[in-house]
Design a protein around this motif. Structure first.
Motif, PDB file in Angstrom:
ATOM      1  N   ASN A 641       0.823  -1.214   0.000  1.00  0.00           N
ATOM      2  CA  ASN A 641       0.000   0.000   0.000  1.00  0.00           C
ATOM      3  C   ASN A 641       0.854   1.261   0.000  1.00  0.00           C
ATOM      4  O   ASN A 641       0.490   2.277   0.588  1.00  0.00           O
ATOM      5  CB  ASN A 641      -0.932   0.011   1.212  1.00  0.00           C
ATOM      6  CG  ASN A 641      -2.062  -0.998   1.070  1.00  0.00           C
ATOM      7  OD1 ASN A 641      -2.501  -1.285  -0.043  1.00  0.00           O
ATOM      8  ND2 ASN A 641      -2.505  -1.546   2.176  1.00  0.00           N
ATOM      9  N   ALA A 642       2.003   1.190  -0.654  1.00  0.00           N
ATOM     10  CA  ALA A 642       2.867   2.370  -0.738  1.00  0.00           C
ATOM     11  C   ALA A 642       2.096   3.525  -1.357  1.00  0.00           C
ATOM     12  O   ALA A 642       1.301   3.343  -2.286  1.00  0.00           O
ATOM     13  CB  ALA A 642       4.104   2.052  -1.575  1.00  0.00           C
ATOM     14  N   SER A 643       2.311   4.738  -0.845  1.00  0.00           N
ATOM     15  CA  SER A 643       1.582   5.905  -1.328  1.00  0.00           C
ATOM     16  C   SER A 643       2.044   6.289  -2.731  1.00  0.00           C
ATOM     17  O   SER A 643       3.144   5.926  -3.165  1.00  0.00           O
ATOM     18  CB  SER A 643       1.798   7.082  -0.377  1.00  0.00           C
ATOM     19  OG  SER A 643       3.155   7.509  -0.414  1.00  0.00           O
ATOM     20  N   ASP A 644       1.199   7.034  -3.429  1.00  0.00           N
ATOM     21  CA  ASP A 644       1.571   7.508  -4.769  1.00  0.00           C
ATOM     22  C   ASP A 644       2.839   8.361  -4.734  1.00  0.00           C
ATOM     23  O   ASP A 644       3.720   8.183  -5.588  1.00  0.00           O
ATOM     24  CB  ASP A 644       0.414   8.295  -5.388  1.00  0.00           C
ATOM     25  CG  ASP A 644      -0.739   7.396  -5.799  1.00  0.00           C
ATOM     26  OD1 ASP A 644      -0.512   6.179  -5.978  1.00  0.00           O
ATOM     27  OD2 ASP A 644      -1.867   7.903  -5.922  1.00  0.00           O
ATOM     28  N   PRO A 645       2.986   9.311  -3.772  1.00  0.00           N
ATOM     29  CA  PRO A 645       4.233  10.080  -3.732  1.00  0.00           C
ATOM     30  C   PRO A 645       5.466   9.204  -3.543  1.00  0.00           C
ATOM     31  O   PRO A 645       6.518   9.487  -4.126  1.00  0.00           O
ATOM     32  CB  PRO A 645       4.023  11.020  -2.534  1.00  0.00           C
ATOM     33  CG  PRO A 645       2.549  11.180  -2.425  1.00  0.00           C
ATOM     34  CD  PRO A 645       1.987   9.850  -2.801  1.00  0.00           C
TER      35      PRO A 645
END
Length: 779
Positions: A641-645
């Motif tokens: 679930n790594a963030s988009d940034p």
């Protein structure tokens, strides 16, 4: 008489070279490691090494040649080694093999004596060989008289990974002996000393002494489960494989030459049988007796458990036993080349245990590979879920967490940074209380924006509608975060029909078509959920806390999601949901522990320690293999679930690879990761784990935490604390320059850029005066 293989000869030569070098130095207890996989002939190599050492020492200028040896081993493994070396030296009599029973009153070791001892004989002052007595028959006297004769001692520690360096009594005995050299022999070392000899599994496979690898859950098919529990289905499939292998052996070797043995490993780690062990054992014993005619009464079923050891004749190639039921004991020193199939009901957690156990089915019965290639593999059947089954290429065999190693390049320099940890002087009670439920509920409410279902006394249509509407809203919030609610009984995801190459890191990556779903009974759901709760108490007293965790999770499912016990367990244990739940539990436990400690201790303080990119890092199942350029660890594992940034900054670093030496994706909790202290909005001392550490070609080091505007209320406090940290570190070490801060993504004219501020900030919305990150300009 014995003849060494080429790799064995090379290993003995290296051991001798290390030994001569160490003997020429004044230090004592110098460790020398022989790291060799199960089945590589460690005993034969050690026999050759000791024999050559006694022959060649007189020829080495300046070295003392009056040497005796003590061979330590756990449990009764010393007896096996004693018998093996006694037989190997039968023709030459180069060394005098003895055990404690061969020593008389007032004992002494003479040159070329090789004494075999098990740790349990001397691991306590209460043991006979440690007590003072009238005949002076004890270890102290033995050492004193041996040294008085000018005889030096070399220690051989078999299975050195167990307790020789961690057990208090073992350490005390080693200090008492104070040998010139300690030769450590193991397949799975805890540490590797400077002087080490390593034998890879591939070398042993090439000599056809062990099997090529492991085939996992071959032929396991949910369509054949027929409503039975997974335990029974695993055994049926494994028995079919055993019979198939027996036919292949007969075709190649002739009838009644070799009877492949099936091993059944019970679940718990304790020596005594747990209730779960007994339940599984009773089920399997009944099935073996009723359907296959295999039982202890007719001798075809052997048992190796605490208090039950019926294993006579097991090692014979055509031994009568078809099945062996065991727990830990089989993992150490047992040599049965006909063992071919392993059914493992364990939740394997110990790396040493996993490697040692699977090594039992990897020996080749005739020290050669067979024409039919199916006979050149070991077969494992297990109910352990796919996300937890991975391989370590070096050691090989089985069930270790996925991991990455630091890149090894001569020009790659990894700087040391000062990392923070928070200390509480007064330890907390370490037990979950009813307050944990509030902590967990608050965390989940903040994370997903959910509200507790209305608690209405009167069950009216209006009340029912309110409850239903809030339930739907809460569930939708979870679905938006990739949680699954449409769940049936097919919940265990097990790898099937996989051939594992233990020498390739990629062997740890399982594709979707390599796993299948198997059904779980209601009783199994309950047992699995209890074990899940027990395993996830990682920071507190596990035995006193797991039931409170179970209660909290079931209450949350009921109060927020409208799920009651059976459905709640299915929901939490669904693999996709479980992977998302584990880090949330860890965060809640951390918050509870901090809250509990703060109640009785207002003297929290920060301590710093030296930190650098780790040489080895393990990743849980919530991380997946991903592509990355110049990451400091290989392979690169990314949070699911790594963030988009975060993902976009990873791509940004790849685009600027020519200006970067390496970069590292930091963890977000734990003492092993880099952290900076800060004071949060509640005025509490906390830790800030930056997302990225980047080493630029210029030598500058960037410490960056990716955010979006106003995404984190704590961002200004974290950023300002990081700026203060960098100012102090740069002043302390002017030769190194740290830069960085909170990093905000901006898109200008279709181009993605990242901006950070070198000064202190009040918010992350106004980027006036912020720097554009351009690695090319940092030179």
């Amino acid at each position: 008489m014995y003849i060494l293989k080429e790799f064995q000869e090379k290993a003995v030569d290296k051991l001798l070279s290390h030994t001569y070098e160490a003997l020429g130095q004044p230090a004592r207890q110098v460790p020398i490691l022989l790291e060799a996989p199960t089945g590589s002939g460690k005993t034969v190599m050690m026999a050759s090494f000791l024999e050559r050492l006694t022959d060649e020492l007189p020829l080495q200028p300046g070295l003392h040649d009056n040497v005796a040896f003590i061979w330590f081993a756990p449990n009764t493994l010393h007896i096996q080694s004693f018998q093996s070396l006694q037989q190997l030296y039968a023709d030459t009599s180069k060394l005098n093999c003895i055990d404690l029973s061969n020593l008389s009153a007032s004992p002494v070791l003479h040159p070329k004596d090789l004494l075999f001892v098990n740790w349990s004989s001397v691991d306590s002052l209460k043991k006979i060989w440690r007590r003072e007595n009238e005949t002076s028959t004890n270890l102290e006297t033995l050492l004193e008289k041996t040294r008085a004769n000018g005889t030096k001692i070399i220690l051989v520690i078999d299975e050195a990974h167990l307790s020789a360096f961690t057990g208090a009594q073992a350490v005390q005995v080693r200090r008492l002996i104070k040998a010139e050299i300690e030769i450590l022999v193991t397949a799975t070392p805890a540490t590797r000393p400077q002087r080490s000899v390593f034998i890879s599994r591939q070398e042993v496979v090439n000599e056809q002494m062990i099997k090529k690898g492991v085939r996992l859950n071959i032929g396991l098919d949910p369509e054949q489960q027929n409503g039975e529990n997974v335990h029974v289905h695993l055994l049926r499939t494994a028995m079919a494989k055993k019979e198939e292998l027996k036919e292949l052996y007969e075709a190649e070797l002739g009838p009644n030459k070799l009877n492949p043995l099936l091993l059944i490993q019970l679940p718990s780690d304790n020596a005594s049988l747990s209730a779960e062990d007994k339940s599984i054992r009773d089920t399997l014993v009944g099935l073996l007796d009723m359907e296959y005619g295999i039982s202890t009464s007719n001798g075809r079923l052997a048992v190796w458990l605490s208090g039950e050891k019926d294993k006579d004749g097991l090692e014979e190639p055509n031994g009568f036993q078809d099945v062996l039921i065991f727990k830990q004991a089989i993992a150490q020193g047992w040599n049965c080349p006909r063992a071919a199939v392993l059914v493992s009901y364990r939740t394997v957690q110990s790396p040493d245990f996993g490697v040692q156990t699977v090594g039992r089915i990897l020996r080749m019965p005739h020290q050669r590979h067979y024409q039919h290639d199916d006979l050149n593999y070991g077969y494992v059947y297990t109910n352990i879920e796919s996300s937890r089954i991975n391989l370590v290429p070096a050691d090989a065999d089985f069930f270790l967490p996925q991991y990455a190693e630091r890149v090894k390049q001569e020009n790659m320099l990894f700087d040391t940074l000062a990392s923070a940890t928070i200390i509480n002087d007064r330890p907390s009670k370490g037990v979950l209380s009813s307050a944990f439920e509030t902590v967990f509920f608050n965390l989940m409410a903040q994370r997903f924006g959910v509200r507790q279902l209305p608690d209405l006394d009167l069950f009216t249509p209006q009340a029912a509608e309110q409850i239903e509407q809030q339930t739907l809203l809460n569930r939708e919030a979870f679905r938006q975060n990739l949680w699954e609610f449409d769940i049936d009984e097919h919940q265990i995801i097990i790898p099937t029909d996989i051939e594992l190459d233990p020498y390739e890191v990629n062997a740890i990556v399982l594709e979707t078509n390599q796993v299948q779903r198997f059904a779980i009974t209601v009783a199994e759901f309950k047992t699995m959920f209890d074990r899940f709760c027990y395993d996830n108490i990682t920071r507190l007293n596990r035995s006193k806390s797991w039931k409170k965790l179970r209660e909290t999770l079931l209450h949350f499912a009921e109060y927020y999601l409208g799920l009651f016990e059976t459905d709640a367990r299915k929901f939490y244990l669904y693999p996709q949901n479980k992977a998302l739940l584990v880090p949330l539990i860890a965060q809640a436990l951390e918050r509870f522990e901090a809250w509990q400690a703060a109640r009785g201790n207002e003297h929290r303080r920060v301590e710093t320690k030296a930190w650098e990119v780790p040489e080895l890092r393990y990743y849980s199942e919530v991380y997946v293999h991903a592509d990355a350029v110049h990451h400091a660890l290989e392979p690169f594992f990314e949070y699911i679930n790594a963030s988009d940034p975060e993902r976009q900054f990873k791509d940004f670093l790849a685009q600027h690879a020519n200006n970067i030496d390496w970069w590292y994706k930091n963890g977000d909790q734990g003492k092993e990761h880099f952290a900076v202290p800060y004071t949060n909005l509640q005025g509490e001392l906390a830790l800030f784990y930056v997302d990225f550490i980047v080493k630029f070609k210029s030598g500058k080091i960037g410490l960056f935490d990716t955010k979006t505007r106003r995404s984190d209320q704590e961002a200004p406090n974290k950023h300002n604390a990081l700026v203060a940290y960098m100012e102090q570190e740069n002043a302390t070490n002017p030769a190194r320059q740290l830069i960085g801060g909170v990093l905000i993504r901006e898109e200008l004219g279709g181009v993605i850029t990242f901006r950070y501020c070198s000064n202190r900030i009040e918010d992350t919305n106004d980027l006036t005066g912020w720097n554009f990150l351009n690695p090319a300009e940092l030179a």
